[in-house]
Design a protein around this motif. Structure first.
Motif, PDB file in Angstrom:
ATOM      1  N   PRO A 155       0.808  -1.165   0.031  1.00 35.22           N
ATOM      2  CA  PRO A 155      -0.177   0.019   0.059  1.00 35.22           C
ATOM      3  C   PRO A 155       0.875   1.297   0.109  1.00 35.22           C
ATOM      4  O   PRO A 155       0.666   2.281  -0.621  1.00 35.22           O
ATOM      5  CB  PRO A 155      -0.912  -0.141   1.170  1.00 35.22           C
ATOM      6  N   GLU A 156       1.857   1.258   0.901  1.00 36.59           N
ATOM      7  CA  GLU A 156       2.902   2.549   0.800  1.00 36.59           C
ATOM      8  C   GLU A 156       3.324   2.741  -0.551  1.00 36.59           C
ATOM      9  O   GLU A 156       3.555   3.872  -1.105  1.00 36.59           O
ATOM     10  CB  GLU A 156       4.007   2.383   2.021  1.00 36.59           C
ATOM     11  N   VAL A 157       3.906   1.571  -1.205  1.00 38.93           N
ATOM     12  CA  VAL A 157       4.688   1.892  -2.516  1.00 38.93           C
ATOM     13  C   VAL A 157       3.552   2.319  -3.543  1.00 38.93           C
ATOM     14  O   VAL A 157       3.746   3.477  -4.322  1.00 38.93           O
ATOM     15  CB  VAL A 157       5.395   0.693  -3.000  1.00 38.93           C
ATOM     16  N   ALA A 158       2.210   1.691  -3.319  1.00 35.93           N
ATOM     17  CA  ALA A 158       1.166   2.186  -4.511  1.00 35.93           C
ATOM     18  C   ALA A 158       0.963   3.663  -4.173  1.00 35.93           C
ATOM     19  O   ALA A 158       0.669   4.368  -5.189  1.00 35.93           O
ATOM     20  CB  ALA A 158      -0.064   1.432  -4.093  1.00 35.93           C
ATOM     21  N   GLU A 159       0.855   4.023  -2.911  1.00 33.29           N
ATOM     22  CA  GLU A 159       0.505   5.602  -2.661  1.00 33.29           C
ATOM     23  C   GLU A 159       1.556   6.449  -3.134  1.00 33.29           C
ATOM     24  O   GLU A 159       1.132   7.368  -3.475  1.00 33.29           O
ATOM     25  CB  GLU A 159      -0.014   5.767  -1.295  1.00 33.29           C
ATOM     26  N   ALA A 160       2.934   5.826  -2.810  1.00 35.07           N
ATOM     27  CA  ALA A 160       3.844   6.877  -3.218  1.00 35.07           C
ATOM     28  C   ALA A 160       4.088   7.092  -4.754  1.00 35.07           C
ATOM     29  O   ALA A 160       4.162   8.000  -5.399  1.00 35.07           O
ATOM     30  CB  ALA A 160       5.204   6.401  -2.636  1.00 35.07           C
ATOM     31  N   PHE A 161       3.659   5.943  -5.285  1.00 35.32           N
ATOM     32  CA  PHE A 161       3.836   5.745  -6.893  1.00 35.32           C
ATOM     33  C   PHE A 161       2.559   7.079  -7.390  1.00 35.32           C
ATOM     34  O   PHE A 161       2.756   7.529  -8.183  1.00 35.32           O
ATOM     35  CB  PHE A 161       3.550   4.590  -7.415  1.00 35.32           C
ATOM     36  N   GLU A 162       1.358   6.700  -7.051  1.00 38.35           N
ATOM     37  CA  GLU A 162       0.406   7.705  -7.288  1.00 38.35           C
ATOM     38  C   GLU A 162       0.734   9.018  -7.117  1.00 38.35           C
ATOM     39  O   GLU A 162       0.458   9.736  -7.912  1.00 38.35           O
ATOM     40  CB  GLU A 162      -0.945   7.192  -6.646  1.00 38.35           C
ATOM     41  N   GLY A 163       1.127   9.154  -5.963  1.00 37.67           N
ATOM     42  CA  GLY A 163       1.780  10.643  -5.800  1.00 37.67           C
ATOM     43  C   GLY A 163       2.773  11.116  -6.495  1.00 37.67           C
ATOM     44  O   GLY A 163       2.573  12.425  -6.913  1.00 37.67           O
ATOM     45  N   SER A 164       3.768  10.324  -7.130  1.00 34.04           N
ATOM     46  CA  SER A 164       4.737  10.854  -7.869  1.00 34.04           C
ATOM     47  C   SER A 164       3.987  11.232  -9.402  1.00 34.04           C
ATOM     48  O   SER A 164       4.447  12.079 -10.015  1.00 34.04           O
ATOM     49  CB  SER A 164       5.876   9.620  -8.027  1.00 34.04           C
ATOM     50  N   MET A 165       3.183  10.210  -9.648  1.00 36.23           N
ATOM     51  CA  MET A 165       2.421  10.500 -11.025  1.00 36.23           C
ATOM     52  C   MET A 165       1.602  11.802 -10.745  1.00 36.23           C
ATOM     53  O   MET A 165       1.645  12.446 -11.654  1.00 36.23           O
ATOM     54  CB  MET A 165       1.426   9.197 -11.228  1.00 36.23           C
ATOM     55  N   MET A 216      12.048   7.443  -4.112  1.00 36.70           N
ATOM     56  CA  MET A 216      10.696   7.995  -4.112  1.00 36.70           C
ATOM     57  C   MET A 216      10.376   8.336  -3.009  1.00 36.70           C
ATOM     58  O   MET A 216      10.480   7.567  -1.901  1.00 36.70           O
ATOM     59  CB  MET A 216       9.918   6.714  -4.646  1.00 36.70           C
ATOM     60  N   ALA A 217       9.828   9.548  -2.763  1.00 39.17           N
ATOM     61  CA  ALA A 217       8.981   9.910  -1.658  1.00 39.17           C
ATOM     62  C   ALA A 217       7.805   9.491  -1.206  1.00 39.17           C
ATOM     63  O   ALA A 217       7.192   8.898  -1.944  1.00 39.17           O
ATOM     64  CB  ALA A 217       9.075  11.708  -2.234  1.00 39.17           C
ATOM     65  N   GLY A 218       7.580   9.667   0.090  1.00 39.67           N
ATOM     66  CA  GLY A 218       6.610   9.128   0.716  1.00 39.67           C
ATOM     67  C   GLY A 218       6.424   7.717   1.322  1.00 39.67           C
ATOM     68  O   GLY A 218       5.397   7.424   1.517  1.00 39.67           O
ATOM     69  N   THR A 219       7.773   7.274   1.506  1.00 43.02           N
ATOM     70  CA  THR A 219       7.692   5.827   2.040  1.00 43.02           C
ATOM     71  C   THR A 219       8.338   5.903   3.368  1.00 43.02           C
ATOM     72  O   THR A 219       9.538   6.570   3.337  1.00 43.02           O
ATOM     73  CB  THR A 219       8.108   4.856   1.062  1.00 43.02           C
ATOM     74  N   SER A 220       8.104   5.165   4.061  1.00 43.94           N
ATOM     75  CA  SER A 220       9.091   5.101   5.491  1.00 43.94           C
ATOM     76  C   SER A 220      10.277   4.404   5.274  1.00 43.94           C
ATOM     77  O   SER A 220      11.049   4.802   5.999  1.00 43.94           O
ATOM     78  CB  SER A 220       8.096   4.317   6.533  1.00 43.94           C
TER      79      SER A 220
END
Length: 435
Positions: free
Chosen positions: A248-258, A400-404
């Motif tokens: 979930p964290e990777v998916a959220e960070a990828f969506e944020g990057s896009m 990639m930003a947004g992951t712990s």
């Protein structure tokens, strides 16, 4: 990043002091060349003082993976069975080029045995724990390379990438890692895993440092990167298999990057390549190209069932010996057809964008004893990165930003578009700067 104003010798001594303090429990470096590095650092400092610098790599402190030849010593490639191997007659081609550019070669870094696995474990040596948390896997096979840069014991590391072995550990340790179009950088003096897929690439803190080392190794004149404007760029998003099973964290960070890229004027378009991936999987149902070619390279010791080699490596290579040479030749012809098909498929896109790995680093303990978990993790780590090797594409991972825990954002270009990939990457890097 540009060369520090601090003299090379001073930076080197600070690193050597740090390594000396942990010498009884060293897990990152396989071998140090302290005296030679001191001489190289002193020479670089003198050149700089005399106004005779060799260029932007002069005096930078580098580590190299334990599969590159250094004249006068056997190349172990992470294996104890090669300790009695014939010493290398000359430095590897990329080592010669790096030295000629003034690089200070500090030492050789740990790796998985024969560069064959992606998790980062080697039963013969201690695991170089992840730089963010030593209880986590570093990723492989360039495990020590990534940790050396992330922990600050080298400024740039040189690794190899056959299915993701630069980009996986770079992503898991919060670094930039580049897999160039394979033919750009000579493999002479690099212990092979799979000649059809092997490539040599750098790991560093910045795209600029990766581009610098890459240019030197490719025999090109390094030039400052001119950032490619992102407004109007078209990125393909490979909806389907490569975006499944993301944490979930990777998916959220990828969506944020896009979203950030879209706001900067980038056009994001669905990119359908699952059919080509399926055709490649069908062609390699007899065994991976790396496994089959590797079985030929290691044919002699594979005859000895008691040879002291990582069981994960030995079992796979022994099975692939049964694949005929004719079947391998057919597979390689099929691969070339698929390389051409992929190149045509990617024509509408400037680059392809996807997470480097679907998961962040997992605990070392979770994969050391559980074979099923080890295989699950390794399959996930390799899934996205191996596509670039299989289809002869250059690729780069950025933090990639947004992951712990550190994770990577991967940009993939068409074969031979390395310059454009790097120019776009430096723009993306600035836009998505990880704090």
């Amino acid at each position: 990043m540009p060369r520090s104003n601090t003299p090379s010798r001073d930076r080197l001594e600070a690193i050597l002091a740090r390594l000396d303090a942990r010498r009884d429990e060293e897990r990152v470096f396989m071998k140090l060349y302290a005296d030679a590095a001191r001489a190289e650092a002193d020479a670089a400092d003198r050149r700089l003082s005399d106004g005779k610098s060799l260029g932007p790599l002069d005096g930078r402190i580098l580590s190299i993976k334990d599969l590159f030849d250094i004249a006068g010593e056997p190349t172990l490639a992470g294996s104890i069975v090669r300790r009695a191997a014939v010493p290398a007659a000359a430095d590897a081609a990329i080592v010669r080029r790096l030295r000629a550019a003034g690089a200070v070669i500090l030492g050789k870094t740990h790796m998985t045995e024969f560069a064959f696995t992606a998790v980062g474990l080697n039963p013969h040596y201690p695991v170089p724990g992840n730089a963010s948390d030593p209880s986590l896997i570093p990723g492989g096979s360039s495990s020590g390379a990534a940790v050396s840069v992330a922990e600050g014991t080298s400024e740039i590391a040189i690794g190899s990438d056959t299915g993701g072995s630069v980009r996986i550990p770079a992503a898991l340790n919060g670094l930039v890692g580049l897999k160039p179009t394979a033919r750009r950088v000579p493999l002479d003096g690099a212990f092979p895993l799979s000649p059809s897929l092997d490539s040599i690439g750098p790991l560093a803190l910045t795209v600029a440092d990766c581009a610098l080392a890459d240019a030197i190794m490719a025999g090109e004149t390094p030039k400052p990167l001119a950032p490619l404007p992102l407004d109007g760029l078209t990125l393909g998003i490979p909806k389907g298999a490569l975006l499944e099973n993301l944490t979930p964290e990777v998916a959220e960070a990828f969506e944020g990057s896009m979203q950030i890229l879209s706001c900067a004027g980038v056009t994001l378009v669905d990119c359908v390549i699952d059919d080509l991936l399926a055709r490649f999987a069908e062609a390699t149902s007899i065994g991976s190209i790396a496994g089959i070619e590797g079985s030929r390279i290691h044919r002699d010791w594979l005859k000895d069932e008691d040879e002291r080699v990582d069981s994960r490596v030995k079992a796979t290579l022994r099975r692939r010996l049964a694949v005929s040479d004719a079947a391998l030749e057919k597979l390689l012809r099929t691969r070339q057809d698929l390389v051409r098909a992929m190149d045509e498929r990617l024509t509408p896109f400037d680059l392809v964008l996807l997470p480097t790995t679907p998961i962040p680093a997992v605990g070392i303990a979770s994969v050391e004893q559980d074979k099923m978990e080890y295989r699950r993790v390794e399959d996930l780590l390799l899934r996205n990165t191996q596509v670039a090797n299989q289809f002869d594409l250059p690729a780069i991972t950025l933090p990639m930003a947004g992951t712990s825990l550190p994770t990577g954002l991967m940009l993939v270009g068409r074969s031979g578009t390395d310059g454009m990939l790097l120019a776009a990457s430096v723009s993306v890097e600035a836009l998505l700067q990880v704090g």
